[in-house]
Design a protein around this motif. Structure first.
Motif, PDB file in Angstrom:
ATOM      1  N   TRP A  63      16.703  -9.036 -56.113  1.00 46.64           N
ATOM      2  CA  TRP A  63      16.925  -7.657 -56.555  1.00 46.64           C
ATOM      3  C   TRP A  63      16.705  -7.527 -58.058  1.00 46.64           C
ATOM      4  O   TRP A  63      16.058  -6.580 -58.521  1.00 46.64           O
ATOM      5  CB  TRP A  63      18.347  -7.219 -56.192  1.00 46.64           C
ATOM      6  N   ARG A  69      12.023 -10.868 -67.932  1.00 49.99           N
ATOM      7  CA  ARG A  69      11.415  -9.733 -68.623  1.00 49.99           C
ATOM      8  C   ARG A  69      10.288 -10.179 -69.550  1.00 49.99           C
ATOM      9  O   ARG A  69       9.243  -9.522 -69.641  1.00 49.99           O
ATOM     10  CB  ARG A  69      12.490  -8.975 -69.405  1.00 49.99           C
ATOM     11  N   HIS A 102      13.927  -5.144 -60.245  1.00 50.83           N
ATOM     12  CA  HIS A 102      14.478  -4.046 -61.044  1.00 50.83           C
ATOM     13  C   HIS A 102      14.651  -4.470 -62.497  1.00 50.83           C
ATOM     14  O   HIS A 102      15.663  -4.181 -63.136  1.00 50.83           O
ATOM     15  CB  HIS A 102      15.827  -3.593 -60.459  1.00 50.83           C
ATOM     16  N   ASP A 139      13.328  -3.309 -65.070  1.00 52.03           N
ATOM     17  CA  ASP A 139      13.331  -2.204 -66.015  1.00 52.03           C
ATOM     18  C   ASP A 139      14.671  -1.477 -66.072  1.00 52.03           C
ATOM     19  O   ASP A 139      14.840  -0.534 -66.845  1.00 52.03           O
ATOM     20  CB  ASP A 139      12.226  -1.199 -65.671  1.00 52.03           C
ATOM     21  N   GLU A 140      15.637  -1.918 -65.272  1.00 51.39           N
ATOM     22  CA  GLU A 140      16.924  -1.238 -65.212  1.00 51.39           C
ATOM     23  C   GLU A 140      17.984  -2.009 -66.000  1.00 51.39           C
ATOM     24  O   GLU A 140      17.993  -3.240 -66.019  1.00 51.39           O
ATOM     25  CB  GLU A 140      17.395  -1.097 -63.755  1.00 51.39           C
ATOM     26  N   GLU A 141      18.878  -1.266 -66.629  1.00 55.47           N
ATOM     27  CA  GLU A 141      20.011  -1.885 -67.300  1.00 55.47           C
ATOM     28  C   GLU A 141      21.082  -2.208 -66.262  1.00 55.47           C
ATOM     29  O   GLU A 141      21.487  -1.341 -65.482  1.00 55.47           O
ATOM     30  CB  GLU A 141      20.576  -0.948 -68.360  1.00 55.47           C
ATOM     31  N   VAL A 142      21.534  -3.451 -66.230  1.00 61.74           N
ATOM     32  CA  VAL A 142      22.562  -3.854 -65.276  1.00 61.74           C
ATOM     33  C   VAL A 142      23.631  -4.661 -65.998  1.00 61.74           C
ATOM     34  O   VAL A 142      23.374  -5.274 -67.031  1.00 61.74           O
ATOM     35  CB  VAL A 142      21.973  -4.689 -64.116  1.00 61.74           C
ATOM     36  N   GLN A 202      28.111  -5.112 -62.049  1.00 61.58           N
ATOM     37  CA  GLN A 202      27.268  -4.518 -61.013  1.00 61.58           C
ATOM     38  C   GLN A 202      26.614  -5.592 -60.144  1.00 61.58           C
ATOM     39  O   GLN A 202      26.523  -5.455 -58.924  1.00 61.58           O
ATOM     40  CB  GLN A 202      26.204  -3.637 -61.670  1.00 61.58           C
ATOM     41  N   GLY A 207      12.904  -1.491 -73.351  1.00 56.02           N
ATOM     42  CA  GLY A 207      13.170  -0.157 -73.865  1.00 56.02           C
ATOM     43  C   GLY A 207      12.253   0.260 -74.979  1.00 56.02           C
ATOM     44  O   GLY A 207      11.585   1.292 -74.898  1.00 56.02           O
ATOM     45  N   ARG A 220       8.431  -0.905 -69.126  1.00 57.26           N
ATOM     46  CA  ARG A 220       8.299  -1.486 -67.787  1.00 57.26           C
ATOM     47  C   ARG A 220       9.028  -2.815 -67.660  1.00 57.26           C
ATOM     48  O   ARG A 220       9.542  -3.156 -66.592  1.00 57.26           O
ATOM     49  CB  ARG A 220       6.819  -1.685 -67.441  1.00 57.26           C
ATOM     50  N   GLY A 273      11.715  -3.634 -69.263  1.00 55.57           N
ATOM     51  CA  GLY A 273      13.145  -3.509 -69.448  1.00 55.57           C
ATOM     52  C   GLY A 273      13.649  -3.695 -70.858  1.00 55.57           C
ATOM     53  O   GLY A 273      14.862  -3.775 -71.083  1.00 55.57           O
TER      54      GLY A 273
END
Length: 318
Positions: free
Chosen positions: A220, A265, A224, A226-229, A233, A290, A286, A288
């Motif tokens: 996962w 990344r 993902h 490019d997403e902040e986690v 979470q 920013g 793309r 992650g």
């Protein structure tokens, strides 16, 4: 001055690394005002030596030729990582250093330096594939596996293959100045100085978990980037407490969630720089990071070069 240069070869010498030394120090370029060296190839194991490329070379000079050399180069060779070296060669190298000569190891040629005791207490470069073995065999050496070459005058060491060119040009630059090094580099059609270290050339596949506890979370995360986690979470996705998740993640991947994510990344940014025309700003989003500034900071910290420099080196043009 480096007037007299000798390259020492043993059975199994790699032709390219030997050719690097011959190209830099063995050609007469006086027509362009460049220095000329008294150059010789010296054998430590008889006049006829085999190469891994399937041909032999005939070497007329023996080790007595080293007594005159200002610089002795040791090109890489087959099985240099685990073979023994002639004691008379090791003595000759130590004698040369004692009288003020310089020594250059190219790639696995550094193992000859180690066997002679010339890496003890010194910083040295290593091809990234051989760094661990070099450290095991010569624990008193201070190995820097991410650089292209190390100047620990009078002992110089380079990483793999083409890094020998960088080290040779550095010696020219140090001895004669930048104009001479740049002139030789132009003749060879190579850059007089390369940005970054060899970290950018190391292939690092996606780390795999040793069991399935966090395997689904890794997949996962990789999808993902490019997403902040947060750890909280990720722990919830794995149905664990944050503390248990962090401990399991470390046990199974050998690193922390933050460092794992950061490395993936950077890897994604590398692939996009190699295979797309997207701007650095777009790639930063793309992957992650920013912003382009954040990408440049982490990219340079990880690979020792900038995104734009990396793209110029590795861009795949169809």
């Amino acid at each position: 001055m480096l007037k007299n240069v000798a390259a020492v070869v043993l059975d199994g010498v790699h032709p390219f690394e030997l050719g690097v030394v011959c190209e830099v120090f063995g050609f007469d370029r006086s027509d362009e005002g460049l220095p000329v060296h008294d150059f010789a190839v010296v054998s430590a194991e008889g006049p006829v030596l085999a190469t891994p490329a399937g041909f032999t070379i005939n070497v007329p000079h023996g080790l007595d030729r080293l007594e005159e050399a200002d610089l002795i180069a040791l090109p890489a060779g087959l099985h240099y990582v685990d073979r023994e070296f002639p004691p008379e060669l090791l003595r000759a190298l130590c004698d040369a250093v004692d009288r003020g000569a310089r020594i250059l190891g190219v790639c696995s040629g550094n193992f000859i330096l180690g066997a002679a005791g010339l890496l003890d207490g010194r910083r040295c470069a290593s091809h990234w594939r051989y760094a661990k073995e070099l450290a095991i065999r010569f624990p008193r050496a201070h190995i820097e596996p991410d650089v292209l070459y190390v100047d620990a005058d009078p002992v110089f060491t380079s990483a793999g293959t083409a890094a020998g060119i960088d080290a040779c040009l550095h010696l020219l630059r140090q001895e004669y100045g930048p104009e001479t090094a740049n002139g030789v580099a132009r003749r060879m059609v190579v850059p007089p100085h390369r940005d970054g270290g060899q970290a950018q050339y190391i292939e690092r596949p996606l780390p795999r978990s040793r069991c399935d506890t966090v395997g689904g979370v890794l997949v996962w995360m990789d999808q993902h980037l490019d997403e902040e986690v947060t750890v909280e979470q990720l722990a919830a996705r794995a149905h664990m407490s944050p503390r248990t998740f962090a401990r399991r993640f470390q046990q199974e991947t050998g690193t922390t969630p933050y460092r794992w994510l950061l490395r993936q990344r950077v890897l994604l940014a590398q692939r996009l720089l190699e295979t797309t025309d997207e701007t650095v700003d777009a790639i930063a989003v793309r992957a992650g990071f920013g912003t382009a500034a954040a990408l440049r900071h982490q990219f340079t910290r990880s690979l020792g070069t900038t995104p734009n420099s990396y793209r110029r080196t590795f861009r795949v043009v169809s």
